[in-house]
Design an enzyme around this catalytic site. Structure first.
Site, PDB file in Angstrom:
ATOM      1  N   HIS A  72       0.958  -1.141   0.050  1.00  0.00           N
ATOM      2  CA  HIS A  72       0.032   0.057  -0.071  1.00  0.00           C
ATOM      3  C   HIS A  72       0.792   1.228  -0.132  1.00  0.00           C
ATOM      4  CE1 HIS A  72      -4.074  -1.593   1.440  1.00  0.00           C
ATOM      5  NE2 HIS A  72      -3.654  -2.503   0.627  1.00  0.00           N
ATOM      6  N   TYR A 201      -9.034   5.201   7.954  1.00  0.00           N
ATOM      7  CA  TYR A 201      -9.480   5.765   9.346  1.00  0.00           C
ATOM      8  C   TYR A 201     -10.482   6.664   9.368  1.00  0.00           C
ATOM      9  CZ  TYR A 201      -4.906   3.205  10.221  1.00  0.00           C
ATOM     10  OH  TYR A 201      -4.000   2.383  10.245  1.00  0.00           O
ATOM     11  N   LYS A 297       1.084   0.253  15.126  1.00  0.00           N
ATOM     12  CA  LYS A 297       2.612   0.029  15.555  1.00  0.00           C
ATOM     13  C   LYS A 297       3.203  -1.168  16.613  1.00  0.00           C
ATOM     14  CE  LYS A 297       3.518   2.995  13.249  1.00  0.00           C
ATOM     15  NZ  LYS A 297       4.309   2.788  11.886  1.00  0.00           N
ATOM     16  N   TYR A 385       3.950   6.645   9.970  1.00  0.00           N
ATOM     17  CA  TYR A 385       3.119   5.563   9.785  1.00  0.00           C
ATOM     18  C   TYR A 385       3.990   4.547   9.017  1.00  0.00           C
ATOM     19  CZ  TYR A 385      -1.253   3.007   8.278  1.00  0.00           C
ATOM     20  OH  TYR A 385      -2.290   2.114   8.431  1.00  0.00           O
TER      21      TYR A 385
END
Ligand code: APR
Ligand code: PHB
Length: 390
Positions: A72, A201, A297, A385
């Site tokens: 992605h 999100y 994470k 990210y």
């Protein structure tokens, strides 16, 4: 019985550490209280940073991930019906993340340990790390009712948040830092096409929602729910209706629903120990820290801990150099806390906090609008990210 390193816990941290040490010529024994089938069945995270992917390749377990795991190059934030795409690759010089379920990571690691004849003892009961404040640590446990002892040079506590390792370390409550959130995530796995090609999100006054996936035919969705929610109170129709209500209309209209094949509630917590080393006992992964899953994470931090610890043990065994072991805790915690910050920030931005005053809710909107208008702000999000440097 004797080995060089006893590893408590056969989750991603314990198995990856065992594999990396084995490839370097260091023997270990992994003690796991659950069955292999149970560990492999646990539905957990699914977004791998590029550095974690490289670790898996170094461990010889990256082939299936590289073949089947989706790359992605972007992710999306939705705020009160507006969408903002974060161009991960464009903002970080081409870096991306890969969608690859933790169950797949764990399966490949178990198979790799088995192929190399690695010692992974599942159903180990009453595991207790001992003597780690001296030069001759050992671990006692029972297996099938028989008491056992393994003498070793080092103990790696990779036994997760509820494990015995952290509990066995000197208990200085002032050293731990914790924040418990007033909500959890209700997660659903369904054999349906994902609602979008990338993760979404979504903030809505009704609560947070996350649209993720494991493949183009296996979707993973989450809803923010009160912390004590019972998943049995959420039949599939109620879940799908609430998810639609929290998504931008264009997405909601395209949502493919179907029967849930897994449904569970996970609490949200930020936690970190003050020290990840106690003599010859070293903590890694969830045994040392927990982050809310909003930043994706948890698994990736287990990776950086294992990278630091495996390299430090290799330096000790082959160069007699203790410096990396001596600096392990500070080095690992430095990266942990930067990920704690990012995970807290994403959670604060994207969730509806039940007791928030209007000022805080207006700040959330301002934060989102600043992200919409500032490429610098998007770069900071994207760099976190895809993964901060090891
Ligand atoms: N004795 C032996 N094994 C234990 C004990 C114990 N006393 N307590 C816990 N364990 C085992 C658990 O059964 C589990 O399989 O330790 C393992 C810890 O694995 P994880 O909880 O997965 O932790 P970690 O390997 O650090 O991976 C962190 O996995 O939990 C997810 O979301 C989390 O992505 C994060 C990543
Ligand atoms: C998941 O797919 O399980 C997932 C993805 C991103 C997150 C958390 C969980 O931030």
């Amino acid at each position: 019985m004797r080995t060089q390193v006893v590893i408590i816990g056969a989750g991603p941290a314990g198995l990856l550490l065992s594999q990396l040490l084995d490839l370097a010529g260091i023997d270990s024994v992994v003690l796991e209280k659950r069955s292999r089938a149970y560990v492999e069945s646990r539905i957990r995270a699914g977004v791998l940073e590029d550095q974690f992917q490289e670790l898996l390749r170094r461990a010889g377990v990256g082939a299936r991930m590289d073949r089947d795991g989706e790359i992605h190059d972007g992710m999306n934030l939705a705020f009160d019906g507006r969408m903002l795409r974060i161009d991960l690759a464009g903002l970080t010089g081409g870096r991306t993340v890969r969608i690859w379920g933790q169950t797949e990571v764990t399966r490949d690691l178990f198979e790799a340990r088995e192929a190399r004849g690695g010692a992974v003892l599942d159903c180990a009961e009453d595991v207790i790390p001992r003597g780690f404040d001296g030069e001759a640590p050992y671990v006692t446990f029972s297996c099938g009712g028989a008491s056992q002892r393994i003498d070793c040079d080092f103990i790696a506590g990779c036994d997760g948040f509820h494990g015995v390792s952290r509990a066995s370390a000197p208990n200085d409550r002032s050293e731990t830092s914790e924040r418990v959130y007033p909500f959890g995530w209700l997660g659903v796995l369904s054999e349906t096409a994902p609602v979008a090609s990338e993760l979404v999100y979504a903030y809505s006054p009704r609560g947070f929602a996350l649209c993720s996936m494991r493949s183009q035919s296996l979707s993973r969705y989450y809803l923010q729910v009160p912390a004590a929610t019972n998943p049995d109170d959420w039949p599939d129709d109620r879940f799908w209706d609430e998810l639609r209500a929290r998504l931008p209309e264009a997405l909601a209209d395209g949502l493919e629903t179907g029967p849930s094949i897994e449904k569970s509630v996970a609490p949200l917590r930020s936690f970190a120990v003050g020290a990840m080393r106690h003599g010859r006992l070293f903590l890694a992964g969830d045994a040392a820290h927990i982050v809310p899953p909003t930043g994706a994470k948890g698994l990736n931090l287990a990776g950086s801990d294992v990278h630091y610890l495996s390299e430090a043990l290799i330096q000790w065994y082959f160069n007699g150099d203790p410096v990396a072991l001596d600096t392990y805790s500070d080095r690992a915690l430095a990266r942990v806390w930067k990920s704690q910050r990012f995970s807290w920030w994403m959670t604060r931005l994207m969730h509806s906090f039940p007791d928030d005053p209007p000022f805080n809710r207006r700040l959330q909107r301002a934060e989102f609008e600043m992200l919409e208008e500032s490429q610098a702000a998007q770069i900071v999000l994207a760099e976190n990210y895809v993964g901060l440097p090891y």
